[in-house]
Design a protein around this motif. Structure first.
Motif, PDB file in Angstrom:
ATOM      1  N   PRO A 167       0.975  10.339 -17.162  1.00 13.93           N
ATOM      2  CA  PRO A 167       0.133  11.203 -17.998  1.00 13.93           C
ATOM      3  C   PRO A 167      -1.191  11.457 -17.288  1.00 13.93           C
ATOM      4  N   SER A 168      -1.872  12.540 -17.642  1.00 12.66           N
ATOM      5  CA  SER A 168      -3.060  12.963 -16.892  1.00 12.66           C
ATOM      6  C   SER A 168      -4.135  11.880 -16.821  1.00 12.66           C
ATOM      7  N   LEU A 169      -4.403  11.188 -17.934  1.00  6.63           N
ATOM      8  CA  LEU A 169      -5.419  10.135 -17.922  1.00  6.63           C
ATOM      9  C   LEU A 169      -5.020   9.018 -16.972  1.00  6.63           C
ATOM     10  N   ASN A 170      -3.777   8.550 -17.076  1.00  6.44           N
ATOM     11  CA  ASN A 170      -3.300   7.466 -16.220  1.00  6.44           C
ATOM     12  C   ASN A 170      -3.336   7.877 -14.754  1.00  6.44           C
ATOM     13  N   ALA A 171      -2.971   9.124 -14.467  1.00  2.00           N
ATOM     14  CA  ALA A 171      -2.983   9.612 -13.094  1.00  2.00           C
ATOM     15  C   ALA A 171      -4.411   9.639 -12.547  1.00  2.00           C
ATOM     16  N   ASP A 172      -5.371  10.090 -13.376  1.00  2.00           N
ATOM     17  CA  ASP A 172      -6.774  10.124 -12.940  1.00  2.00           C
ATOM     18  C   ASP A 172      -7.289   8.718 -12.641  1.00  2.00           C
ATOM     19  N   MET A 173      -6.955   7.758 -13.507  1.00  2.00           N
ATOM     20  CA  MET A 173      -7.441   6.390 -13.318  1.00  2.00           C
ATOM     21  C   MET A 173      -6.846   5.769 -12.058  1.00  2.00           C
ATOM     22  N   LEU A 174      -5.548   5.985 -11.836  1.00  4.82           N
ATOM     23  CA  LEU A 174      -4.929   5.431 -10.641  1.00  4.82           C
ATOM     24  C   LEU A 174      -5.482   6.087  -9.385  1.00  4.82           C
ATOM     25  N   GLU A 175      -5.655   7.410  -9.418  1.00  7.56           N
ATOM     26  CA  GLU A 175      -6.200   8.092  -8.246  1.00  7.56           C
ATOM     27  C   GLU A 175      -7.640   7.666  -7.987  1.00  7.56           C
ATOM     28  N   PHE A 176      -8.400   7.394  -9.054  1.00 10.54           N
ATOM     29  CA  PHE A 176      -9.760   6.874  -8.888  1.00 10.54           C
ATOM     30  C   PHE A 176      -9.723   5.542  -8.158  1.00 10.54           C
ATOM     31  N   SER A 177      -8.805   4.651  -8.560  1.00  7.45           N
ATOM     32  CA  SER A 177      -8.676   3.352  -7.897  1.00  7.45           C
ATOM     33  C   SER A 177      -8.234   3.511  -6.452  1.00  7.45           C
ATOM     34  N   LEU A 178      -7.337   4.452  -6.182  1.00 13.94           N
ATOM     35  CA  LEU A 178      -6.863   4.697  -4.822  1.00 13.94           C
ATOM     36  C   LEU A 178      -7.975   5.204  -3.910  1.00 13.94           C
ATOM     37  N   ASN A 179      -9.013   5.778  -4.494  1.00 12.64           N
ATOM     38  CA  ASN A 179     -10.105   6.345  -3.704  1.00 12.64           C
ATOM     39  C   ASN A 179     -11.386   5.533  -3.754  1.00 12.64           C
ATOM     40  N   THR A 180     -11.368   4.406  -4.466  1.00 11.96           N
ATOM     41  CA  THR A 180     -12.550   3.538  -4.518  1.00 11.96           C
ATOM     42  C   THR A 180     -12.210   2.072  -4.289  1.00 11.96           C
ATOM     43  N   ARG A 237       2.328  -2.206  -7.396  1.00 13.97           N
ATOM     44  CA  ARG A 237       1.598  -2.737  -8.540  1.00 13.97           C
ATOM     45  C   ARG A 237       0.226  -2.083  -8.609  1.00 13.97           C
ATOM     46  N   ILE A 238      -0.419  -2.200  -9.750  1.00 12.83           N
ATOM     47  CA  ILE A 238      -1.744  -1.603  -9.914  1.00 12.83           C
ATOM     48  C   ILE A 238      -2.714  -2.113  -8.848  1.00 12.83           C
ATOM     49  N   HIS A 239      -2.689  -3.422  -8.573  1.00 10.70           N
ATOM     50  CA  HIS A 239      -3.636  -3.972  -7.600  1.00 10.70           C
ATOM     51  C   HIS A 239      -3.379  -3.440  -6.197  1.00 10.70           C
ATOM     52  N   ASP A 240      -2.164  -2.901  -5.956  1.00 10.22           N
ATOM     53  CA  ASP A 240      -1.876  -2.331  -4.643  1.00 10.22           C
ATOM     54  C   ASP A 240      -2.674  -1.061  -4.381  1.00 10.22           C
ATOM     55  N   ALA A 241      -3.253  -0.463  -5.423  1.00 15.14           N
ATOM     56  CA  ALA A 241      -4.143   0.681  -5.207  1.00 15.14           C
ATOM     57  C   ALA A 241      -5.357   0.246  -4.386  1.00 15.14           C
ATOM     58  N   ARG A 242      -5.827  -0.958  -4.658  1.00 14.36           N
ATOM     59  CA  ARG A 242      -6.959  -1.505  -3.891  1.00 14.36           C
ATOM     60  C   ARG A 242      -6.537  -1.769  -2.443  1.00 14.36           C
ATOM     61  N   HIS A 243      -5.338  -2.330  -2.259  1.00 13.43           N
ATOM     62  CA  HIS A 243      -4.837  -2.543  -0.902  1.00 13.43           C
ATOM     63  C   HIS A 243      -4.666  -1.206  -0.172  1.00 13.43           C
ATOM     64  N   THR A 244      -4.233  -0.188  -0.896  1.00 12.69           N
ATOM     65  CA  THR A 244      -4.039   1.131  -0.294  1.00 12.69           C
ATOM     66  C   THR A 244      -5.355   1.689   0.229  1.00 12.69           C
ATOM     67  N   PHE A 245      -6.403   1.587  -0.586  1.00 12.14           N
ATOM     68  CA  PHE A 245      -7.721   2.074  -0.171  1.00 12.14           C
ATOM     69  C   PHE A 245      -8.206   1.323   1.064  1.00 12.14           C
ATOM     70  N   PRO A 247       0.832  -1.200   0.000  1.00  7.17           N
ATOM     71  CA  PRO A 247       0.000   0.000   0.000  1.00  7.17           C
ATOM     72  C   PRO A 247       0.870   1.254   0.000  1.00  7.17           C
ATOM     73  N   LEU A 248       0.452   2.244  -0.754  1.00  4.20           N
ATOM     74  CA  LEU A 248       1.201   3.492  -0.851  1.00  4.20           C
ATOM     75  C   LEU A 248       1.007   4.357   0.384  1.00  4.20           C
ATOM     76  N   SER A 249       2.068   5.002   0.808  1.00  2.00           N
ATOM     77  CA  SER A 249       1.923   6.084   1.766  1.00  2.00           C
ATOM     78  C   SER A 249       1.479   7.322   1.000  1.00  2.00           C
ATOM     79  N   TRP A 250       1.014   8.320   1.712  1.00  2.00           N
ATOM     80  CA  TRP A 250       0.570   9.541   1.041  1.00  2.00           C
ATOM     81  C   TRP A 250       1.730  10.242   0.346  1.00  2.00           C
ATOM     82  N   SER A 251       2.903  10.218   0.967  1.00  3.28           N
ATOM     83  CA  SER A 251       4.060  10.859   0.332  1.00  3.28           C
ATOM     84  C   SER A 251       4.461  10.123  -0.938  1.00  3.28           C
ATOM     85  N   GLU A 252       4.343   8.796  -0.939  1.00  3.42           N
ATOM     86  CA  GLU A 252       4.663   8.024  -2.145  1.00  3.42           C
ATOM     87  C   GLU A 252       3.639   8.286  -3.246  1.00  3.42           C
ATOM     88  N   GLN A 253       2.373   8.446  -2.860  1.00  8.66           N
ATOM     89  CA  GLN A 253       1.351   8.775  -3.850  1.00  8.66           C
ATOM     90  C   GLN A 253       1.664  10.116  -4.512  1.00  8.66           C
TER      91      GLN A 253
END
Length: 293
Positions: free
Chosen positions: A108-121, A226-234, A94-100
């Motif tokens: 890129p902006s689209l990729n950042a939006d998608m990852l941040e969406f996953s981090l928040n859902t 990894r991408i799936h770690d966004a779910r663990h982070t949330f 899971p990411l720390s806030w500083s790592e995020q």
């Protein structure tokens, strides 16, 4: 695998190895070169198994479902052995806030939006990439919407009500109107004749785990994420913020007996508030990472 696009992707990977063989000749040995080549490319066992599962499903259907003149295509399905995933399983990161904050600017902006969406859902890669406007259900009392993901598109084969918190909702609003079907879409830009019509078409994103993510992860010096770690982070941030186990399960879509598949407005309001609690975990998550090294 829930979409034709993903199945087609795996079929294309297999074609150079078994595409010219009669179906009756395909067996476990036929796939050895495929496995070895993928391992040499640095692909994990779990990813290789997703391709093998497509082959196994096709062969099983050929023996048990598909028929010609009343006879099955195969007399019996061959044994397709999976690789050992547990041997390569990594611990969640899971990411720390500083790592995020360190990672997102490299995307890129689209990729950042998608990852941040996953981090928040806590939404999985496939459901972020395949999120559809037709799944949106308005909740007028809250002046926002939720997304009801159908069973055939969700991992546990049950409906999931995706509850965007404030951050995720603002991301959805930024992408509204770009495409009739999918929330997150991209298009290639012209390198010449940029102003010449027609405009390039938008397309569904295949996966967040693409070259842009790999390069950003390397630039941010976060090779374990990894991408799936966004779910663990949330999930961790919900725990750190003191969100109840029941509400965490509802937000993450865990399959628990007796869990409702549709929620009353009051429940949605409670879950939005719970999802917004991830912001309160900022100091705690960073402290835990420091303590644990």
């Amino acid at each position: 695998m829930r979409t034709l696009e993903l199945i087609a992707y795996h079929v294309k990977l297999m074609l150079p190895y078994i595409g010219t063989q009669p179906m009756g000749d395909v067996c476990n040995d036929s796939l050895e070169d495929f496995k070895l080549d993928r391992l040499d490319d640095g692909v994990k066992n779990a990813t290789i198994n997703r391709s093998l599962e497509v082959v196994r499903t096709v062969m099983n259907r050929a023996a048990r479902v598909w028929r010609e003149d009343g006879r099955p295509w195969l007399s019996a399905p061959p044994l397709i052995e999976m690789l050992d995933e547990a041997a390569q399983k990594r611990e969640p990161y899971p990411l720390s806030w500083s790592e995020q904050a360190q990672l997102l600017p490299h995307l890129p902006s689209l990729n950042a939006d998608m990852l941040e969406f996953s981090l928040n859902t806590g939404t999985r890669d496939e459901n972020v990439c395949g999120l559809r406007w037709e799944w949106e259900v308005e909740v007028p009392e809250l002046q926002r919407s939720v997304f009801v993901i159908p069973p055939e598109f969700y991992k546990t084969n049950r409906k999931h009500v995706l509850i965007p918190n404030d951050t995720a909702w603002h991301i959805v609003q930024r992408h509204r109107g770009r495409h009739d079907e999918f929330v997150f879409v991209y298009r290639r830009e012209r390198t010449v004749h940029k102003d010449r019509p027609p405009a390039m078409e938008f397309h569904r994103v295949g996966t967040m785990n693409n070259t842009a993510f790999q390069e950003a992860r390397t630039s941010a010096k976060l090779p374990k994420f990894r991408i799936h770690d966004a779910r663990h982070t949330f999930g961790q941030r919900l725990r750190d913020a003191g969100v109840s186990e029941e509400d965490r399960a509802l937000l993450l879509g865990h399959a628990i007996e007796g869990m409702p598949q549709h929620y009353a407005t009051a429940t949605v309001a409670r879950l939005v508030e719970a999802a917004n609690c991830v912001k309160k975990s900022a100091d705690r998550t960073t402290l835990l990472r420091v303590v644990n090294g």
